[in-house]
Enzyme design. Sequence first.
Site, PDB file in Angstrom:
ATOM      1  CE  LYS A   1      13.061  77.521  32.635  1.00 10.58           C
ATOM      2  NZ  LYS A   1      13.426  76.170  33.023  1.00 10.58           N
TER       3      LYS A   1
ATOM      4  CG  ASP B   1       8.665  74.069  31.247  1.00 13.79           C
ATOM      5  OD1 ASP B   1       7.758  73.920  30.385  1.00 13.79           O
ATOM      6  OD2 ASP B   1       8.596  73.562  32.377  1.00 13.79           O
TER       7      ASP B   1
END
Length: 171
Positions: free
Chosen positions: A72, A90
């Site tokens: 991420k 996320d």
Amino acid sequence: MVTPELFEKYPTPEALAGAPRRNVERIIKSLGFYHVKAKSIIGAARVLAERFGGHVPKTMEELLEIPGVGRKTANVVLAVAFGESAIAVDTHVFRVANRLALARATTPAKMEQALMKVVPKAHWGNVSQWLILHGRQVCHARNPQCAECILRDLCPSAKLFLKISPGKKKD
């Protein structure tokens, strides 16, 4: 909010790599989990200084070598700092994409791959921000605002939620 003070006191990766952890903890304390984050920040600075000449690397593989950096974060860096096509997944992106059936996946890594197949590459850098914003403002984890959502007619989850919540406003 903490970066101005942190970067003023430690303007280079080399400076931050040598910072006493308690000093970094004091600066970032408002972030929460500051003990672990301070350790990761100093470790990341050390790797940047020692392996990458004080520069942030520009590939996924190299970014993943930095302590505290996962897919991420690496995707955020690639998209924001370097303008690369990347999708950062996320909790909001994962939840909203699954609820909208934009893509279906059981892990963030699988969601990243699934979204790459259905989202045009020209939008990869933006899709994460769009889904995050929608997740924060409308499609909340515990109490999604389906009745007010502009995507409700397209969303399988909204159809289900509105059926089992007859008191909700449908417009």
